[in-house]
Design an enzyme around this catalytic site. Sequence first.
Site: not given
Ligand code: SAH
Length: 512
Positions: A63, A178, A41
């Site tokens: 992609k 998000m 991802d």
């Molecule tokens: N499965 C992922 C979340 C995916 S949804 C997890 O467990 O973290 C995607 C959202 O995750 C983004 O919109 C943001 O809100 C958050 N996110 C993912 N990586 C991040 C990071 N390094 N710093 C801050 N927010 C992050």
Amino acid sequence: MTVKSEKNGYVYLIGAGPGDPGLITLKGRECIARAEVILYDYLAHKELLSFARPDAELIYAGKVGGAHNREQWQINEMLVEKAQQGKVVARLKGGDPFIFGRGGEECEALVEAGIPFEIVPGVTAAVGAAAYAGIPLTHRDFTTSVTFVTGHESSGKEVSGINWPQLSLGNGTLVFYMGMKNLAQITANLIVHGRPSQTPVALVRWGTRPEQDVLTGTLADIAGKAHQVGFKAPAVIIVGDVVRLRDKLRWFDARPLFGKRILVTRATDQAGVFSHLLEGYGAQVLECPTIVVTPPESFAALDEALHALNDYDWLIFTSVNGVKYFFERLFELGFDSRALGSCRVAAVGSKTSEALANHGIRPDLLPSGFHAEGLVEKFAEQGVAGQKALYPKADRARDVLPRGLAALGMEVVVPVAYRTAIPDSLSAEALEALEERRVDCVTFTSSSTVSNLATLLGENRLIHLLRGVAVASIGPVTSATCRELGLRVDLEPEKSTIEALTDAIVTQYSSH
Ligand code: SAH
């Protein structure tokens, strides 16, 4: 078309963690190393792909099915298809696969297709970003709960799936994923439903990465602040009194090199150690190799010497690569370390000595300095007239050593063990950063890193691009090359090691 295979396919659904590649689990790393296909991802750190087998097929999930119309079902289908071909598949997802990661849907597809799988959890963004921002998500004095909430709900939705009244009650910490697009709506909802408008809020963007950015405020003003500075996704929104603790517990973005972009120009296989040292102090490192290391055009001279090692009194190494290529060739010819027999070994530099130690060899002679000159002095003290030395070196190495030793009456054989060459091009990412004036410091760890960069850029462009960029040079020889090319040297440590160079950079930025 799905090809049936005798071998059974298998899928690992792996949480890659929130950004810092070091936050992957041991199991996650093992599964990446085992996979034949890796579907990764946008939020999974690219460095994790370096754990993959060299022959693994790497597919960027963004992609799948075309850059813009990627649909979850297309990813599910690809997972199923690759596994049905008998492949071991790693599905590498940002954070944790089961937290807002649609990992549940991918698993359902696997179950329906009868494909065995394993889930390897990861550090989810809320947990990672909070830790690196110095915000404990729970704390006995402030809150007894934490809730992860999606902020992605469309605001036009008539009946919200989110229970706003319940979320707004009490003092539980809330973390929205998000949610940046809906930030104003989210904060307004919480206030309307009873959270005090002065409740602290932190936005953490790119949490756990060197580019982490944190903005704090209150429910009342954070949306305005974010709008003002153009604060963008990906970020988590942390709401609750625990946010106050950041003032006291902040660590990651308080380190001396945090926010500093530093260019590392050494060869790829040597850059890692240096980069990690700098990153340990919070720097954002851009690797821009100006040297590629390759085998010599011909091994004839080295082979001849290797077959006659017994004729030599001394074996001399002045670089890690010299050691590496010497032993690689020795082993390729079917010899082992015993071939060194009664040869004594001399080395220049602590890293060279470490490389020898990895082959079970402790140098007989190791001058305290880092230059060939020091070795010549040591030999002069001993008196080596009439003795024979083998010095496997780089094709373009300085000839200080052979000349100095010859002057002492030594017979020196100097076969080329490896070549250093100028790469075809420079890292596009690094060049862009230089052009956009985003680089704070450039590091040169040998004369050729400077002269090669000058060759690749042209001298005028070199000077133009490095204007305003601090130049850190490892030692006097490298600094002289910098000056010859019209560069000003801002930093040069007393000891010519990457550790000392790192310390000098840290001191420089700590005092500013
Ligand atoms: N499965 C992922 C979340 C995916 S949804 C997890 O467990 O973290 C995607 C959202 O995750 C983004 O919109 C943001 O809100 C958050 N996110 C993912 N990586 C991040 C990071 N390094 N710093 C801050 N927010 C992050």
